[in-house]
Design an enzyme around this catalytic site. Structure first.
Site, PDB file in Angstrom:
ATOM      1  N   HIS A 217      22.860 -19.421  31.280  1.00 33.74           N
ATOM      2  CA  HIS A 217      22.005 -20.445  30.476  1.00 33.74           C
ATOM      3  C   HIS A 217      20.778 -19.853  29.555  1.00 33.74           C
ATOM      4  O   HIS A 217      20.763 -20.399  28.464  1.00 33.74           O
ATOM      5  CB  HIS A 217      21.655 -21.594  31.108  1.00 33.74           C
ATOM      6  CG  HIS A 217      22.484 -22.653  31.657  1.00 33.74           C
ATOM      7  ND1 HIS A 217      23.648 -23.374  30.921  1.00 33.74           N
ATOM      8  CD2 HIS A 217      22.982 -23.112  32.945  1.00 33.74           C
ATOM      9  CE1 HIS A 217      24.290 -23.917  31.838  1.00 33.74           C
ATOM     10  NE2 HIS A 217      24.013 -23.988  32.880  1.00 33.74           N
TER      11      HIS A 217
ATOM     12  N   HIS B  21      25.019 -17.903  36.890  1.00 36.74           N
ATOM     13  CA  HIS B  21      25.191 -18.888  36.421  1.00 36.74           C
ATOM     14  C   HIS B  21      23.999 -19.470  35.674  1.00 36.74           C
ATOM     15  O   HIS B  21      24.177 -19.628  34.451  1.00 36.74           O
ATOM     16  CB  HIS B  21      25.997 -20.173  37.062  1.00 36.74           C
ATOM     17  CG  HIS B  21      26.017 -21.308  36.250  1.00 36.74           C
ATOM     18  ND1 HIS B  21      27.394 -21.781  35.542  1.00 36.74           N
ATOM     19  CD2 HIS B  21      25.191 -22.494  36.135  1.00 36.74           C
ATOM     20  CE1 HIS B  21      27.041 -22.949  35.084  1.00 36.74           C
ATOM     21  NE2 HIS B  21      25.932 -23.512  35.539  1.00 36.74           N
ATOM     22  N   GLU B  22      22.932 -19.632  36.193  1.00 35.80           N
ATOM     23  CA  GLU B  22      21.637 -20.164  35.557  1.00 35.80           C
ATOM     24  C   GLU B  22      21.155 -19.134  34.537  1.00 35.80           C
ATOM     25  O   GLU B  22      20.508 -19.423  33.514  1.00 35.80           O
ATOM     26  CB  GLU B  22      20.587 -20.332  36.555  1.00 35.80           C
ATOM     27  CG  GLU B  22      21.196 -21.472  37.625  1.00 35.80           C
ATOM     28  CD  GLU B  22      21.352 -22.650  37.065  1.00 35.80           C
ATOM     29  OE1 GLU B  22      21.097 -23.176  35.733  1.00 35.80           O
ATOM     30  OE2 GLU B  22      22.160 -23.414  37.690  1.00 35.80           O
TER      31      GLU B  22
ATOM     32  N   HIS C 244      20.426 -19.592  25.722  1.00 32.27           N
ATOM     33  CA  HIS C 244      19.325 -19.820  24.749  1.00 32.27           C
ATOM     34  C   HIS C 244      18.976 -18.858  23.802  1.00 32.27           C
ATOM     35  O   HIS C 244      18.554 -18.864  22.677  1.00 32.27           O
ATOM     36  CB  HIS C 244      18.152 -20.190  25.963  1.00 32.27           C
ATOM     37  CG  HIS C 244      17.012 -20.822  25.175  1.00 32.27           C
ATOM     38  ND1 HIS C 244      15.913 -21.233  25.908  1.00 32.27           N
ATOM     39  CD2 HIS C 244      16.892 -21.306  23.911  1.00 32.27           C
ATOM     40  CE1 HIS C 244      14.921 -21.591  25.156  1.00 32.27           C
ATOM     41  NE2 HIS C 244      15.574 -22.057  23.949  1.00 32.27           N
TER      42      HIS C 244
END
Length: 226
Positions: free
Chosen positions: A102, A98-99, A106
């Protein structure tokens, strides 16, 4: 001011928030006991996913705490809590990926993430000053001050609403990539969804509380003008 009709709804939303926090911890703990068939640790899953998306220069760092995982867009670093970093459970690889979601957002300049980054300095200032403006307006019955406080508070609420699609999109990316990269089987996808959905619910509850509070302040503002 002290006993507004909206307070009942805010109380329900607050209860939902507390329940969501307990649920995310319970769900994380439950699926922490289920080992991923791939045997990948959170770090290994995150590293492979970053490399598969050309993010070779994004490092992964272990950080103290539990559920303290996050992506730092300023330093472009994925930070994983120690249980996630070192363990090979469904919970660990779900949170880790999940991280990474991100970080991928980006890279591709996902619009909502870009917007959130751009307004963050304004939000940081607005969220800090809004409570003082609102309290001052209520204490001195200064409608103008309440109005200004509402404007600043609205910026903070907008930030939380923008966060929702950012989080849901990161989870969606994580699920799809984990399957396509072979990190999890189709049977394990159910556990991944439970972990990620439980985490997303905390953001929904927080946004709901803020939105209801904003509605309350707006209602008070217009009632004082009559």
């Amino acid at each position: 001011m002290f006993f507004h009709p909206m307070d009942f709804l805010i109380l329900i939303a607050f209860a939902l928030s507390i329940w969501a926090q307990f649920r995310v911890k319970g769900t994380f703990n439950r699926w922490s006991e289920v080992q991923a068939m791939s045997g990948l640790t959170g770090y290994e899953a995150a590293r492979r996913l970053l490399d598969a998306n050309g993010l070779y220069d994004v490092p992964i760092e272990p950080v103290p705490g539990r559920l303290s995982d996050h992506y730092d867009p300023i330093h472009r670093v994925v930070r994983l809590s120690e249980p996630v970093y070192y363990e090979s459970s469904i919970s660990a690889i779900s949170v880790a990926c999940h991280e990474v979601g991100h970080a991928i957002q980006h890279k591709v300049s996902y619009p909502m993430l870009t917007l959130r980054h751009r307004i963050f300095p304004v939000v940081n200032f607005a969220s800090g000053i809004a409570p003082f403006l609102l309290i001052g307006g209520f204490l001195f019955q200064a409608t103008g001050l309440i109005g200004i406080g509402i404007i600043f508070f609205s910026v903070a609420v907008a930030f939380q609403l923008i966060t929702l699609p950012v989080e849901f999109n990161a989870s969606s990316r994580a699920r799809e990539l984990m399957v396509s990269e072979g990190f999890i089987s189709n049977e394990e996808e159910r556990g991944v969804s439970k972990v990620l959905n439980a985490a997303a619910l905390t953001y929904v509850a927080a946004a709901l509380i803020s939105l209801l509070e904003l509605v309350k302040y707006i209602m008070i503002f217009f009632s004082n003008r009559e």
